[in-house]
Design an enzyme around this catalytic site. Structure first.
Site, PDB file in Angstrom:
ATOM      1  NE  ARG A 191      -0.473   1.720   3.585  1.00 28.60           N
ATOM      2  CZ  ARG A 191       0.643   2.457   3.725  1.00 28.60           C
ATOM      3  NH1 ARG A 191       1.832   1.900   3.932  1.00 28.60           N
ATOM      4  NH2 ARG A 191       0.591   3.763   3.643  1.00 28.60           N
ATOM      5  N   GLY A 192       0.176   2.432  -0.055  1.00 30.35           N
ATOM      6  CA  GLY A 192       0.917   3.679  -0.185  1.00 30.35           C
ATOM      7  C   GLY A 192       1.066   3.969  -1.674  1.00 30.35           C
ATOM      8  CB  ALA A 193       0.342   6.989  -3.684  1.00 29.99           C
ATOM      9  NE  ARG A 247      -6.346   1.013  -2.061  1.00 30.54           N
ATOM     10  CZ  ARG A 247      -5.748   1.548  -0.984  1.00 30.54           C
ATOM     11  NH1 ARG A 247      -4.452   1.341  -0.787  1.00 30.54           N
ATOM     12  NH2 ARG A 247      -6.434   2.288  -0.144  1.00 30.54           N
ATOM     13  CG  ASP A 260      -3.288   8.194  -1.613  1.00 34.17           C
ATOM     14  OD1 ASP A 260      -3.278   8.677  -0.470  1.00 34.17           O
ATOM     15  OD2 ASP A 260      -2.944   7.025  -1.866  1.00 34.17           O
ATOM     16  CG  ASN A 299      -2.707  11.694   2.373  1.00 36.91           C
ATOM     17  OD1 ASN A 299      -2.131  10.803   1.740  1.00 36.91           O
ATOM     18  ND2 ASN A 299      -2.435  11.933   3.639  1.00 36.91           N
TER      19      ASN A 299
HETATM   20  O1  MRU Z   1      -4.819   3.248   1.940  1.00 40.78           O
HETATM   21  P1  MRU Z   1      -3.344   3.472   1.940  1.00 40.78           P
HETATM   22  O2  MRU Z   1      -2.672   2.938   3.155  1.00 40.78           O
HETATM   23  O3  MRU Z   1      -2.706   3.016   0.657  1.00 40.78           O
HETATM   24  O4  MRU Z   1      -3.206   5.058   1.984  1.00 40.78           O
HETATM   25  C1  MRU Z   1      -1.926   5.632   1.994  1.00 40.78           C
HETATM   26  C2  MRU Z   1      -1.935   7.108   2.087  1.00 40.78           C
HETATM   27  O5  MRU Z   1      -2.955   7.753   2.138  1.00 40.78           O
HETATM   28  C3  MRU Z   1      -0.594   7.783   2.018  1.00 40.78           C
HETATM   29  O6  MRU Z   1      -0.573   8.951   2.774  1.00 40.78           O
HETATM   30  C4  MRU Z   1      -0.298   8.131   0.543  1.00 40.78           C
HETATM   31  O7  MRU Z   1      -0.483   7.023  -0.266  1.00 40.78           O
HETATM   32  C5  MRU Z   1       1.063   8.654   0.355  1.00 40.78           C
HETATM   33  S1  MRU Z   1       2.288   7.414   0.548  1.00 40.78           S
HETATM   34  C6  MRU Z   1       3.795   8.084   0.257  1.00 40.78           C
END
Ligand code: MRU
Length: 337
Positions: free
Chosen positions: A51-53, A86, A233, A243
């Site tokens: 996870r994480g963008a 996603r 995101d 985000n």
């Molecule tokens: O649902 P997630 O855990 O994928 O969400 C992650 C976030 O909202 C982060 O803040 C975003 O992806 C930035 S990661 C560098």
């Protein structure tokens, strides 16, 4: 002080698949999962094992290569499957667009196609490590000696291929010998702040205090937070930011209490084609994530639930964008395009 490596993603031997750190199990257990099919990678992204963008983009790019031995049509189908996992993080679409373009250019079938897309996925991963370092340098002056940084969700190493986005300036400040402290919002309902941000910062020896999301406003009023830094995101053309849900509330409270609120992200998170935040698709997740806590009911079984995974923070609340091209204002975001 060296920044620890978390090995959040890696190729399997002979690039036969991808090894991911299963983030749903942290902090209880550090277990890696070998992903060898497109369906497995789609599931891993959907369920937030990865996870994480930026890391979603990298994982999808690396995962898509599994389909390349079956030819271009299979490869493109795999990209579609992965892209549908996603909707909010634009890094996913950005990475898969690069993969499709590289595959089409490769023209040949079988081994030639496979080699080309593996090289592209590798380039996306390597580039992200560089981008994280550049973000860290662009934001280093925000994290002065003795600073306290409040963050939300996890925009650290675990969310990227490198040292993170929001946490990159924190890691570099610590490496430069500065004393730095982080306040991490727990991040209901899936607890990326308490499970992941607190885990990686503890590993790195950086003092971190976890608060529940509802405590952020009170903490900002106390006057000991130097700045807020969060990830993104998707950043729309006008600077509005999608985000993790809860970010908007933190931004409002930061404005009220005069604490500067920064968004850290690489150029791959900037979406010039989406004019403003209201046009960003916001993922809604299953009600069970809110009705249950650690597998136990925390609400009546059938009570209606609203569970958006992200929210939108308007550009007016954002003091600056910490990017791989420097610290930018909303008007300067065009430099990321
Ligand atoms: O649902 P997630 O855990 O994928 O969400 C992650 C976030 O909202 C982060 O803040 C975003 O992806 C930035 S990661 C560098």
């Amino acid at each position: 002080m060296t920044i620890p490596q978390f090995h959040q993603i890696a190729w399997l031997p002979d690039q036969a698949g991808v090894r991911i750190l299963d983030q749903t199990l942290l902090p209880r257990e550090e277990r890696r999962l070998d992903v060898t099919t497109i369906e497995q990678m789609a599931e891993a992204i959907r369920t937030l094992r990865v996870r994480g963008a930026p890391l979603i983009g990298i994982a999808a790019a690396m995962g898509s290569t599994i389909a390349a031995s079956n030819g271009l049509v299979s490869f493109l189908e795999a990209c579609d499957t992965l892209e549908a996992t996603r909707p909010t993080a634009v890094n996913l679409m950005w990475a898969l667009r690069r993969m499709r373009e590289r595959a089409r250019r490769a023209a040949g079938a079988g081994q030639e196609l496979r080699a080309a897309v593996i090289a592209e996925a590798d380039a996306i991963w390597t580039e992200d490590r560089t981008l994280c370092g550049a973000i860290g340098r662009a934001g280093l002056h925000l994290v002065t000696d003795g600073a306290t940084v409040l963050t939300h969700c996890n925009a650290g190493a675990l969310a990227t291929g490198g040292i993170g986005t929001a946490l990159a300036p924190v890691y570099l400040a610590q490496a430069a010998g500065r004393k730095v402290r982080v306040i991490a919002g727990e991040t209901r309902p899936l607890l990326q702040g308490s499970r992941l941000t607190a885990w990686e910062l503890t590993r790195a020896g950086i003092p971190v205090t976890v608060i529940t999301d509802s405590m952020a406003a009170s903490r900002l009023r106390q006057g000991d937070v130097s700045c807020v830094i969060v990830g993104a995101d998707r950043i729309a053309a006008n600077g509005d930011v999608a985000n993790k849900i809860g970010t908007y509330g933190v931004a409002l409270a930061a404005r009220e209490h005069g604490v500067p609120f920064y968004v850290a992200a690489p150029y791959s998170t900037f979406d010039a084609a989406t004019m403003h935040g209201a046009a960003i698709p916001i993922e809604e997740r299953a009600p069970g994530e809110v009705r249950e806590f650690h597998g136990h009911p925390s609400a009546p079984a059938d009570v209606p639930v609203w569970n958006p995974a992200f929210d939108m923070t308007p550009a007016a609340l954002i003091a600056g964008y910490v990017t791989d091209r420097g610290l930018l204002t909303a008007k300067e975001l065009g430099r990321l395009g």
